[in-house]
Design an enzyme around this catalytic site. Structure first.
Site, short mmCIF file in Angstrom:
data_model
loop_
_atom_site.label_atom_id
_atom_site.label_comp_id
_atom_site.label_asym_id
_atom_site.label_seq_id
_atom_site.Cartn_x
_atom_site.Cartn_y
_atom_site.Cartn_z
N MET A 105 1.80 -7.96 -0.93
CA MET A 105 2.42 -9.28 -0.81
C MET A 105 1.38 -10.35 -1.11
SD MET A 105 5.00 -8.72 2.44
CE MET A 105 3.91 -7.73 3.44
N CYS A 119 7.86 -7.58 -10.08
CA CYS A 119 7.82 -9.02 -9.82
C CYS A 119 8.54 -9.78 -10.93
CB CYS A 119 6.36 -9.49 -9.71
SG CYS A 119 6.26 -11.26 -9.44
N HIS A 170 11.89 -0.60 -5.12
CA HIS A 170 12.56 -1.66 -4.38
C HIS A 170 14.05 -1.55 -4.75
CE1 HIS A 170 12.67 -6.28 -3.37
NE2 HIS A 170 13.59 -5.60 -2.74
N GLY A 186 7.63 -4.52 3.98
CA GLY A 186 6.88 -5.72 3.67
C GLY A 186 7.03 -6.78 4.74
N ARG A 187 8.09 -7.59 4.62
CA ARG A 187 8.23 -8.79 5.46
C ARG A 187 8.31 -8.46 6.94
NH1 ARG A 187 12.98 -10.95 1.69
NH2 ARG A 187 13.16 -8.68 1.51
#
Ligand SMILES: Cc1cc2nc3c(=O)[nH]c(=O)nc-3n(C[C@H](O)[C@H](O)[C@H](O)COP(=O)(O)O)c2cc1C
Length: 324
Positions: free
Chosen positions: A14, A95, A166, A228-229
């Site tokens: 990230m 990305c 993802h 991730g988040r």
């Protein structure tokens, strides 16, 4: 303990978040988790003025994520990373930002499987490290399952055996990178299908995963999970990973023990001229869910950036939190 792939549980790359300070902090809570760097472009490594490969020995196992598409540049960057001690290289094929597309890398590379394959081979040959690819399930209207399989097949044929997927497509125009992390719907089943059709590959799933029990469910279908988040917001979730997902029996550190272990590290960073906030900002979520967590966050946010701030700011902030 069983011999699991390093990608069984990982923390997502990230930008601006998973820097060396963040990784040091995360490592205290899990020995087995694979940590990723932020994406670093080949241009930054080969021609930039700063040192983009900083890493502490305590961080292992740690994977450097590269952004780029020219196989020769990627090979040189991967070699530099190997010299600096990174354990693994990952290529960003997920990305969707405009800046990244202008450089012809990131998610738009899904349309260029042969080039990605060449790049993987060049990086492996130059670095001697395992090279993995982080990708989406599709881009724009190239979102059929056949398209995903064709991409994987091309990259696999050049020696890539690990894909982190993802589980949502990316729209290359019209959505911001942030929207592209939430708006396209998640399709976990497609990633499971990929594992069924390529059983010889290591497939890790990413996107929207929030708990370790969700991880356990995914691990019945794929080899690895990447968060991730949620980990960034609630890092102490990591403390259950070694026991629950890797079968270790070591008792994890408490939150306060983690904090205590950060002090000598922070002191040494302060001595090197690093501002407190550069480390402390990654720790705002440490006490998430406990009484006083908000006061901890507020005190750190309001004081951590003041020049000259030191450990005493953290100690004061921690005094607002009630023991578990
Ligand atoms: C602040 C931020 C920065 C990110 N930077 C990168 C990056 O450098 N490279 C990358 O492959 N993905 C990047 N991502 C995407 C994450 O790696 C991950 O794929 C995405 O957040 C979905 O996982 P999650 O739902 O568990 O957060 C970033 C995400 C966030 C929130």
């Amino acid at each position: 303990m069983q011999n699991f792939p390093t990608n069984r549980f990982s923390i997502a790359p990230m930008l601006d978040w998973t820097d060396q300070y963040c990784r040091y902090f995360h490592r205290l809570m899990s020995k087995n988790t694979l940590l990723y760097s932020e994406m670093v472009t080949t241009g930054a490594i080969l021609y930039g003025k700063g040192d983009y490969l900083q890493m502490d020995n305590a961080e292992h196992p740690v994977c450097l994520q590269l952004g780029g598409s020219a196989p020769l540049d990627l090979a040189q960057a991967a070699k530099a990373a190997a010299v600096r001690g990174f354990d693994e290289i990952n290529l960003n094929v997920g990305c969707p930002s405009d800046r990244v597309q202008n450089g012809r890398f990131g998610a738009c590379l899904m349309a260029e499987g042969a080039l990605v394959g060449d790049a993987v081979k060049a990086m492996k040959d130059a670095s001697g490290l395992p090279v993995t690819v982080k990708t989406r399930i599709g881009i724009d209207d190239l979102d059929s399952y056949e398209f995903l399989c064709d991409f994987v097949e091309k990259v696999k044929s050049q020696g890539c055996d690990t894909f982190i997927v993802h589980a949502r497509k990316a729209w290359l125009s019209g959505l911001s990178p942030k929207q592209n992390r939430d708006v396209p719907p998640l399709d976990y089943e497609r990633v499971y299908q990929l594992k069924r059709d390529f059983p010889e590959l290591t497939i890790a799933i990413n996107g929207g995963i929030k708990t370790l029990s969700e991880c356990e469910t995914h691990l019945q279908h794929v080899d690895g999970v990447m968060l991730g988040r949620e980990i960034y917001a609630n890092p102490y979730l990591l403390s259950g990973v070694d026991q629950q997902l890797f079968g270790c029996d070591k008792i994890p550190l408490t939150r306060f023990e983690v904090l205590e272990k950060m002090y000598p590290y922070i002191e040494s960073q302060l001595t090197d001229g690093v501002h407190l906030n550069r480390v402390a900002r990654h720790m705002l979520g440490l006490f998430q869910g406990l009484p006083g967590a908000r006061a901890w966050r507020r005190h750190l946010s309001e004081n951590g950036h003041i020049p000259g701030s030191g450990i005493e700011v953290m100690q004061k902030a921690a005094s607002f939190v009630n023991e578990e």
